[in-house]
Design a protein around this motif. Structure first.
Motif, PDB file in Angstrom:
ATOM      1  N   MET A  56       0.794  -1.221   0.000  1.00 20.44           N
ATOM      2  CA  MET A  56       0.000   0.000   0.000  1.00 20.44           C
ATOM      3  C   MET A  56       0.835   1.284   0.000  1.00 20.44           C
ATOM      4  SD  MET A  56      -3.325  -0.982   2.340  1.00 20.44           S
ATOM      5  CE  MET A  56      -2.506  -1.222   3.888  1.00 20.44           C
ATOM      6  N   LEU A  57       2.127   1.212   0.341  1.00 22.41           N
ATOM      7  CA  LEU A  57       2.961   2.406   0.423  1.00 22.41           C
ATOM      8  C   LEU A  57       3.294   2.920  -0.964  1.00 22.41           C
ATOM      9  CD1 LEU A  57       4.475   4.333   2.330  1.00 22.41           C
ATOM     10  CD2 LEU A  57       6.459   2.826   2.092  1.00 22.41           C
ATOM     11  N   LYS A  58       3.038   4.201  -1.196  1.00 22.64           N
ATOM     12  CA  LYS A  58       3.289   4.811  -2.503  1.00 22.64           C
ATOM     13  C   LYS A  58       4.424   5.821  -2.468  1.00 22.64           C
ATOM     14  CE  LYS A  58      -0.018   2.470  -4.225  1.00 22.64           C
ATOM     15  NZ  LYS A  58       0.312   1.236  -4.900  1.00 22.64           N
ATOM     16  N   ASP A  59       4.603   6.542  -1.348  1.00 20.98           N
ATOM     17  CA  ASP A  59       5.612   7.588  -1.288  1.00 20.98           C
ATOM     18  C   ASP A  59       5.886   7.955   0.160  1.00 20.98           C
ATOM     19  OD1 ASP A  59       7.399   9.407  -2.370  1.00 20.98           O
ATOM     20  OD2 ASP A  59       5.883  10.817  -3.065  1.00 20.98           O
ATOM     21  N   VAL A  60       7.127   8.346   0.442  1.00 22.41           N
ATOM     22  CA  VAL A  60       7.512   8.872   1.749  1.00 22.41           C
ATOM     23  C   VAL A  60       8.267  10.165   1.489  1.00 22.41           C
ATOM     24  CG1 VAL A  60       8.823   8.481   3.873  1.00 22.41           C
ATOM     25  CG2 VAL A  60       7.710   6.548   2.731  1.00 22.41           C
ATOM     26  N   VAL A  61       7.741  11.273   1.992  1.00 22.31           N
ATOM     27  CA  VAL A  61       8.367  12.575   1.773  1.00 22.31           C
ATOM     28  C   VAL A  61       8.360  13.385   3.058  1.00 22.31           C
ATOM     29  CG1 VAL A  61       7.762  12.692  -0.680  1.00 22.31           C
ATOM     30  CG2 VAL A  61       6.225  13.645   0.993  1.00 22.31           C
ATOM     31  N   LEU A  62       9.259  14.341   3.136  1.00 19.54           N
ATOM     32  CA  LEU A  62       9.270  15.243   4.274  1.00 19.54           C
ATOM     33  C   LEU A  62       7.959  16.029   4.320  1.00 19.54           C
ATOM     34  CD1 LEU A  62      12.908  16.606   4.055  1.00 19.54           C
ATOM     35  CD2 LEU A  62      11.941  15.295   5.956  1.00 19.54           C
ATOM     36  N   LEU A  63       7.464  16.277   5.501  1.00 21.13           N
ATOM     37  CA  LEU A  63       6.225  17.017   5.676  1.00 21.13           C
ATOM     38  C   LEU A  63       6.306  18.390   5.007  1.00 21.13           C
ATOM     39  CD1 LEU A  63       3.410  17.393   6.924  1.00 21.13           C
ATOM     40  CD2 LEU A  63       4.538  18.045   9.062  1.00 21.13           C
ATOM     41  N   THR A  64       7.448  19.056   5.133  1.00 13.80           N
ATOM     42  CA  THR A  64       7.596  20.378   4.513  1.00 13.80           C
ATOM     43  C   THR A  64       7.477  20.296   2.994  1.00 13.80           C
ATOM     44  OG1 THR A  64      10.009  20.100   4.585  1.00 13.80           O
ATOM     45  CG2 THR A  64       8.986  21.374   6.367  1.00 13.80           C
ATOM     46  N   GLU A  65       8.029  19.229   2.393  1.00 13.81           N
ATOM     47  CA  GLU A  65       7.926  19.043   0.946  1.00 13.81           C
ATOM     48  C   GLU A  65       6.474  18.741   0.544  1.00 13.81           C
ATOM     49  OE1 GLU A  65       9.369  15.792  -2.351  1.00 13.81           O
ATOM     50  OE2 GLU A  65      10.738  16.199  -0.686  1.00 13.81           O
ATOM     51  N   TRP A  66       5.802  17.902   1.317  1.00 11.89           N
ATOM     52  CA  TRP A  66       4.393  17.558   1.041  1.00 11.89           C
ATOM     53  C   TRP A  66       3.524  18.813   1.087  1.00 11.89           C
ATOM     54  CZ3 TRP A  66       2.011  13.199  -0.578  1.00 11.89           C
ATOM     55  CH2 TRP A  66       0.620  13.144  -0.452  1.00 11.89           C
ATOM     56  N   GLU A  67       3.736  19.634   2.113  1.00  5.44           N
ATOM     57  CA  GLU A  67       2.951  20.864   2.240  1.00  5.44           C
ATOM     58  C   GLU A  67       3.215  21.814   1.079  1.00  5.44           C
ATOM     59  OE1 GLU A  67       2.426  21.087   7.075  1.00  5.44           O
ATOM     60  OE2 GLU A  67       4.217  21.987   6.196  1.00  5.44           O
ATOM     61  N   ALA A  68       4.448  21.878   0.607  1.00  7.62           N
ATOM     62  CA  ALA A  68       4.792  22.744  -0.529  1.00  7.62           C
ATOM     63  C   ALA A  68       4.093  22.253  -1.802  1.00  7.62           C
ATOM     64  CB  ALA A  68       6.295  22.778  -0.724  1.00  7.62           C
ATOM     65  N   ARG A  69       3.943  20.940  -1.951  1.00  5.02           N
ATOM     66  CA  ARG A  69       3.248  20.362  -3.120  1.00  5.02           C
ATOM     67  C   ARG A  69       1.769  20.727  -3.128  1.00  5.02           C
ATOM     68  NH1 ARG A  69       4.866  13.982  -3.367  1.00  5.02           N
ATOM     69  NH2 ARG A  69       7.115  14.208  -3.595  1.00  5.02           N
ATOM     70  N   GLN A  70       1.197  20.915  -1.941  1.00  4.54           N
ATOM     71  CA  GLN A  70      -0.235  21.156  -1.806  1.00  4.54           C
ATOM     72  C   GLN A  70      -0.626  22.605  -2.108  1.00  4.54           C
ATOM     73  OE1 GLN A  70      -1.909  18.217  -1.389  1.00  4.54           O
ATOM     74  NE2 GLN A  70       0.183  17.459  -1.350  1.00  4.54           N
ATOM     75  N   ASP A  71       0.355  23.496  -2.138  1.00  4.31           N
ATOM     76  CA  ASP A  71       0.056  24.916  -2.414  1.00  4.31           C
ATOM     77  C   ASP A  71      -0.236  25.189  -3.850  1.00  4.31           C
ATOM     78  OD1 ASP A  71       0.334  25.538   0.231  1.00  4.31           O
ATOM     79  OD2 ASP A  71       2.427  26.148   0.058  1.00  4.31           O
TER      80      ASP A  71
END
Length: 71
Positions: A56-71
């Motif tokens: 089920m695991l698709k990706d592991v990223v830093l929270l700061t990077e994930w938040e930047a992707r969401q903007d």
């Protein structure tokens, strides 16, 4: 916007989240759907393995990077 910091998704852990584990359950989710768990440094590997052995695991990223992707 909340001032609360995101916390680790591991049971009983109250540490600040550092990682985002993106996953989906192919039995019930479309391939593009992403659910997320948050992890501190101490629980990242354990939670990743839990999802990984289930396929089920698709990706592991830093929270700061994930938040930047969401903007």
């Amino acid at each position: 916007m909340s001032d609360e910091k995101p916390i680790c998704s591991a049971k009983g852990c109250r540490s600040d989240a550092v990682w985002v584990l993106a996953w989906n359950n192919p039995k019930i989710h479309t391939p593009d759907r992403r659910k997320t768990w948050l992890a501190c440094d101490d629980h990242r590997e354990h939670l990743s393995q839990f999802l990984g052995v289930r396929g089920m695991l698709k990706d592991v990223v830093l929270l700061t990077e994930w938040e930047a992707r969401q903007d």
